[in-house]
Design a protein around this motif. Structure first.
Motif, PDB file in Angstrom:
ATOM      1  N   LEU A   7       0.811  -1.218   0.000  1.00 14.31           N
ATOM      2  CA  LEU A   7       0.000   0.000   0.000  1.00 14.31           C
ATOM      3  C   LEU A   7       0.842   1.264   0.000  1.00 14.31           C
ATOM      4  O   LEU A   7       0.315   2.362  -0.205  1.00 14.31           O
ATOM      5  CB  LEU A   7      -0.920   0.016   1.237  1.00 14.31           C
ATOM      6  CG  LEU A   7      -2.108  -0.940   1.210  1.00 14.31           C
ATOM      7  CD1 LEU A   7      -2.925  -0.789   2.484  1.00 14.31           C
ATOM      8  CD2 LEU A   7      -2.988  -0.696  -0.005  1.00 14.31           C
ATOM      9  N   ASP A   8       2.141   1.164   0.224  1.00 16.26           N
ATOM     10  CA  ASP A   8       2.967   2.368   0.332  1.00 16.26           C
ATOM     11  C   ASP A   8       2.941   3.246  -0.922  1.00 16.26           C
ATOM     12  O   ASP A   8       2.650   4.442  -0.823  1.00 16.26           O
ATOM     13  CB  ASP A   8       4.411   1.984   0.683  1.00 16.26           C
ATOM     14  CG  ASP A   8       4.526   1.437   2.097  1.00 16.26           C
ATOM     15  OD1 ASP A   8       3.588   1.676   2.892  1.00 16.26           O
ATOM     16  OD2 ASP A   8       5.532   0.780   2.401  1.00 16.26           O
ATOM     17  N   PRO A   9       3.245   2.716  -2.128  1.00 15.01           N
ATOM     18  CA  PRO A   9       3.166   3.582  -3.306  1.00 15.01           C
ATOM     19  C   PRO A   9       1.744   4.009  -3.629  1.00 15.01           C
ATOM     20  O   PRO A   9       1.522   5.084  -4.187  1.00 15.01           O
ATOM     21  CB  PRO A   9       3.750   2.711  -4.431  1.00 15.01           C
ATOM     22  CG  PRO A   9       3.606   1.314  -3.954  1.00 15.01           C
ATOM     23  CD  PRO A   9       3.755   1.378  -2.467  1.00 15.01           C
ATOM     24  N   VAL A  10       0.772   3.175  -3.280  1.00 18.26           N
ATOM     25  CA  VAL A  10      -0.626   3.536  -3.505  1.00 18.26           C
ATOM     26  C   VAL A  10      -1.010   4.707  -2.617  1.00 18.26           C
ATOM     27  O   VAL A  10      -1.605   5.690  -3.060  1.00 18.26           O
ATOM     28  CB  VAL A  10      -1.552   2.328  -3.228  1.00 18.26           C
ATOM     29  CG1 VAL A  10      -3.009   2.733  -3.391  1.00 18.26           C
ATOM     30  CG2 VAL A  10      -1.211   1.172  -4.165  1.00 18.26           C
ATOM     31  N   ARG A  11      -0.659   4.626  -1.340  1.00 15.79           N
ATOM     32  CA  ARG A  11      -0.951   5.719  -0.412  1.00 15.79           C
ATOM     33  C   ARG A  11      -0.262   7.008  -0.854  1.00 15.79           C
ATOM     34  O   ARG A  11      -0.872   8.079  -0.866  1.00 15.79           O
ATOM     35  CB  ARG A  11      -0.491   5.347   1.000  1.00 15.79           C
ATOM     36  CG  ARG A  11      -0.772   6.443   2.031  1.00 15.79           C
ATOM     37  CD  ARG A  11      -0.199   6.093   3.394  1.00 15.79           C
ATOM     38  NE  ARG A  11      -0.817   4.907   3.941  1.00 15.79           N
ATOM     39  CZ  ARG A  11      -2.021   4.915   4.525  1.00 15.79           C
ATOM     40  NH1 ARG A  11      -2.721   6.038   4.612  1.00 15.79           N
ATOM     41  NH2 ARG A  11      -2.530   3.804   5.009  1.00 15.79           N
ATOM     42  N   GLU A  12       0.998   6.909  -1.224  1.00 18.13           N
ATOM     43  CA  GLU A  12       1.751   8.090  -1.648  1.00 18.13           C
ATOM     44  C   GLU A  12       1.099   8.759  -2.853  1.00 18.13           C
ATOM     45  O   GLU A  12       0.953   9.978  -2.920  1.00 18.13           O
ATOM     46  CB  GLU A  12       3.187   7.693  -1.990  1.00 18.13           C
ATOM     47  CG  GLU A  12       4.056   8.860  -2.412  1.00 18.13           C
ATOM     48  CD  GLU A  12       5.463   8.427  -2.769  1.00 18.13           C
ATOM     49  OE1 GLU A  12       6.226   9.270  -3.278  1.00 18.13           O
ATOM     50  OE2 GLU A  12       5.800   7.238  -2.555  1.00 18.13           O
ATOM     51  N   SER A  13       0.664   7.929  -3.814  1.00 22.45           N
ATOM     52  CA  SER A  13       0.020   8.461  -5.010  1.00 22.45           C
ATOM     53  C   SER A  13      -1.313   9.130  -4.681  1.00 22.45           C
ATOM     54  O   SER A  13      -1.623  10.215  -5.180  1.00 22.45           O
ATOM     55  CB  SER A  13      -0.209   7.325  -6.011  1.00 22.45           C
ATOM     56  OG  SER A  13      -1.042   7.746  -7.072  1.00 22.45           O
ATOM     57  N   MET A  14      -2.122   8.489  -3.822  1.00 23.14           N
ATOM     58  CA  MET A  14      -3.423   9.051  -3.462  1.00 23.14           C
ATOM     59  C   MET A  14      -3.262  10.337  -2.671  1.00 23.14           C
ATOM     60  O   MET A  14      -4.018  11.301  -2.857  1.00 23.14           O
ATOM     61  CB  MET A  14      -4.243   8.024  -2.685  1.00 23.14           C
ATOM     62  CG  MET A  14      -4.652   6.806  -3.510  1.00 23.14           C
ATOM     63  SD  MET A  14      -5.641   5.603  -2.590  1.00 23.14           S
ATOM     64  CE  MET A  14      -7.190   6.523  -2.431  1.00 23.14           C
ATOM     65  N   GLU A  15      -2.279  10.394  -1.782  1.00 27.26           N
ATOM     66  CA  GLU A  15      -2.047  11.610  -1.005  1.00 27.26           C
ATOM     67  C   GLU A  15      -1.605  12.751  -1.920  1.00 27.26           C
ATOM     68  O   GLU A  15      -2.024  13.902  -1.750  1.00 27.26           O
ATOM     69  CB  GLU A  15      -1.011  11.359   0.082  1.00 27.26           C
ATOM     70  CG  GLU A  15      -1.535  10.485   1.220  1.00 27.26           C
ATOM     71  CD  GLU A  15      -0.552  10.344   2.366  1.00 27.26           C
ATOM     72  OE1 GLU A  15       0.595  10.861   2.236  1.00 27.26           O
ATOM     73  OE2 GLU A  15      -0.913   9.733   3.387  1.00 27.26           O
ATOM     74  N   GLN A  16      -0.770  12.430  -2.897  1.00 28.48           N
ATOM     75  CA  GLN A  16      -0.312  13.445  -3.827  1.00 28.48           C
ATOM     76  C   GLN A  16      -1.473  13.971  -4.666  1.00 28.48           C
ATOM     77  O   GLN A  16      -1.606  15.186  -4.882  1.00 28.48           O
ATOM     78  CB  GLN A  16       0.766  12.867  -4.738  1.00 28.48           C
ATOM     79  CG  GLN A  16       1.457  13.907  -5.619  1.00 28.48           C
ATOM     80  CD  GLN A  16       2.581  13.301  -6.436  1.00 28.48           C
ATOM     81  OE1 GLN A  16       2.602  12.103  -6.697  1.00 28.48           O
ATOM     82  NE2 GLN A  16       3.527  14.124  -6.845  1.00 28.48           N
ATOM     83  N   ALA A  17      -2.330  13.057  -5.138  1.00 26.93           N
ATOM     84  CA  ALA A  17      -3.496  13.469  -5.928  1.00 26.93           C
ATOM     85  C   ALA A  17      -4.459  14.292  -5.080  1.00 26.93           C
ATOM     86  O   ALA A  17      -4.997  15.311  -5.536  1.00 26.93           O
ATOM     87  CB  ALA A  17      -4.210  12.241  -6.492  1.00 26.93           C
ATOM     88  N   ALA A  18      -4.679  13.865  -3.822  1.00 27.07           N
ATOM     89  CA  ALA A  18      -5.567  14.613  -2.927  1.00 27.07           C
ATOM     90  C   ALA A  18      -5.024  16.010  -2.672  1.00 27.07           C
ATOM     91  O   ALA A  18      -5.772  16.996  -2.693  1.00 27.07           O
ATOM     92  CB  ALA A  18      -5.740  13.859  -1.610  1.00 27.07           C
ATOM     93  N   ARG A  19      -3.712  16.121  -2.433  1.00 28.61           N
ATOM     94  CA  ARG A  19      -3.115  17.439  -2.200  1.00 28.61           C
ATOM     95  C   ARG A  19      -3.294  18.336  -3.416  1.00 28.61           C
ATOM     96  O   ARG A  19      -3.608  19.519  -3.296  1.00 28.61           O
ATOM     97  CB  ARG A  19      -1.618  17.295  -1.877  1.00 28.61           C
ATOM     98  CG  ARG A  19      -1.326  16.741  -0.499  1.00 28.61           C
ATOM     99  CD  ARG A  19       0.111  17.054  -0.080  1.00 28.61           C
ATOM    100  NE  ARG A  19       1.094  16.510  -1.004  1.00 28.61           N
ATOM    101  CZ  ARG A  19       1.561  15.274  -0.937  1.00 28.61           C
ATOM    102  NH1 ARG A  19       1.121  14.436  -0.004  1.00 28.61           N
ATOM    103  NH2 ARG A  19       2.475  14.852  -1.794  1.00 28.61           N
ATOM    104  N   SER A  20      -3.098  17.758  -4.605  1.00 23.49           N
ATOM    105  CA  SER A  20      -3.239  18.542  -5.828  1.00 23.49           C
ATOM    106  C   SER A  20      -4.655  19.082  -5.986  1.00 23.49           C
ATOM    107  O   SER A  20      -4.864  20.257  -6.308  1.00 23.49           O
ATOM    108  CB  SER A  20      -2.870  17.688  -7.049  1.00 23.49           C
ATOM    109  OG  SER A  20      -1.520  17.315  -7.023  1.00 23.49           O
ATOM    110  N   MET A  21      -5.648  18.209  -5.744  1.00 22.60           N
ATOM    111  CA  MET A  21      -7.045  18.648  -5.879  1.00 22.60           C
ATOM    112  C   MET A  21      -7.387  19.709  -4.839  1.00 22.60           C
ATOM    113  O   MET A  21      -8.043  20.707  -5.139  1.00 22.60           O
ATOM    114  CB  MET A  21      -7.986  17.442  -5.765  1.00 22.60           C
ATOM    115  CG  MET A  21      -7.955  16.530  -6.975  1.00 22.60           C
ATOM    116  SD  MET A  21      -9.242  15.241  -6.946  1.00 22.60           S
ATOM    117  CE  MET A  21      -8.568  14.106  -5.725  1.00 22.60           C
ATOM    118  N   LEU A  22      -6.936  19.492  -3.607  1.00 22.56           N
ATOM    119  CA  LEU A  22      -7.229  20.451  -2.542  1.00 22.56           C
ATOM    120  C   LEU A  22      -6.553  21.792  -2.796  1.00 22.56           C
ATOM    121  O   LEU A  22      -7.149  22.847  -2.581  1.00 22.56           O
ATOM    122  CB  LEU A  22      -6.789  19.871  -1.192  1.00 22.56           C
ATOM    123  CG  LEU A  22      -7.624  18.684  -0.698  1.00 22.56           C
ATOM    124  CD1 LEU A  22      -6.893  17.944   0.400  1.00 22.56           C
ATOM    125  CD2 LEU A  22      -8.992  19.137  -0.230  1.00 22.56           C
TER     126      LEU A  22
END
Length: 303
Positions: free
Chosen positions: A267-282
């Motif tokens: 889940l590590d690269p998955v979490r990192e990718s989702m957090e990055q996408a969430a930060r971008s949208m926010l």
């Protein structure tokens, strides 16, 4: 067997054992609305011409997607009956050419995000507001999100384990900091086993379409559906150069080619990718404090 009897057998012996609740309900609804007109007939008495005509009529009146789903359901029913030796005649749905369906690619654009978040903040229904935000931040399917339970949330490891998905397998979803904050705040306000409780027979909210319409109308955003929130997470991951395998893993999708690879993916690269996408949208939506270690969403009802 009549078509009604065959469909009941199909649902009992195959569909209910192998499909998710949403799919089961969809099959039952589709049959009742569009195929039950042939229900009293023997299986051999349902003709290709009638089904072909039905397909064309539905395509004009209900849309190509509905027409294709009806024919697909009947074709699958007859195939199963033949495989289980309940029927040995012709499949009347075989050879009906399905309408070409246009793949939908709508997702929240950068210039829409400020209006979107502002409109969500104005939504007075807390459950609808949290549902919409969590749908965006997790990329989860609508039915899984609506049926989310508190015992599926692991606050310590910041994950959500969905016990039953469209693929008939459990999925563990990493929860980005914004999602964790929303869930913690929501948990303090209720005692239900469901994250989105209601007084209906399911115990949880079934369709927030009225609240969703308020949000997109207030934001002045056109042609955006609830499912497009799921696509938005994947699209923003892609814009951040995330591999398709990681995106598939984060959205709980499977393909024969990718399964062998991402089934072993942590889940590590998955979490990192989702957090990055969430930060971008926010960040594009005008939300402050978007660092992973900080509280990134604090949307209050605007008076």
């Amino acid at each position: 067997l009549t078509l009604d009897e065959a469909f009941s057998l199909y649902m009992e012996k195959y569909v209910r054992e192998r499909r998710a609740v949403r799919t089961i309900d969809e099959y039952a609804r589709t049959y009742k609305l569009h195929a039950s007109q042939f229900g009293k007939r023997k299986l051999s008495a349902v003709s290709f011409k009638e089904l072909d005509r039905l397909h064309g009529t539905l395509g004009q009146t209900k849309g190509k997607y509905v027409a294709n789903r009806v024919i697909g359901l009947i074709r699958g029913l007859y195939n199963w009956l033949e495989m289980k030796r309940h029927y040995s005649g012709e499949n009347p749905a075989w050879g009906i050419e399905k309408f070409k369906e246009k793949s939908r690619d709508r997702f929240l654009q950068a210039d829409e995000l400020p209006r979107f978040f502002d409109s969500v903040a104005q939504e007075e229904n807390h459950a609808v507001r949290d549902y919409v935000l969590l749908s965006l931040l997790t990329g989860a399917r609508k039915q899984n999100m609506l049926a989310m339970r508190w015992d599926e949330i692991d606050f310590q490891n910041e994950t959500w384990r969905i016990p039953n998905t469209k693929n008939q397998e459990p999925v563990t979803v990493p929860l980005v900091p914004a999602a964790i904050e929303i869930l913690r705040e929501s948990q303090t306000k209720q005692e239900s086993e469901w994250v989105f409780p209601s007084f209906g027979k399911t115990g949880y909210m079934t369709d927030p379409k009225k609240g969703w319409k308020r949000i997109i109308d207030r934001a002045g955003i056109e042609n955006l559906r609830i499912h497009d929130l799921r696509r938005s997470m994947g699209s923003w991951q892609a814009m951040n150069q995330t591999s398709l395998i990681v995106i598939a893993k984060s959205l709980g999708q499977k393909s024969t080619q990718a399964a062998a690879v991402y089934s072993r993916l942590s889940l590590d690269p998955v979490r990192e990718s989702m957090e990055q996408a969430a930060r971008s949208m926010l960040e594009h939506g005008g939300q402050k404090n978007a660092a992973p270690s900080e509280k990134v969403v604090s949307l209050k009802v605007k008076k």
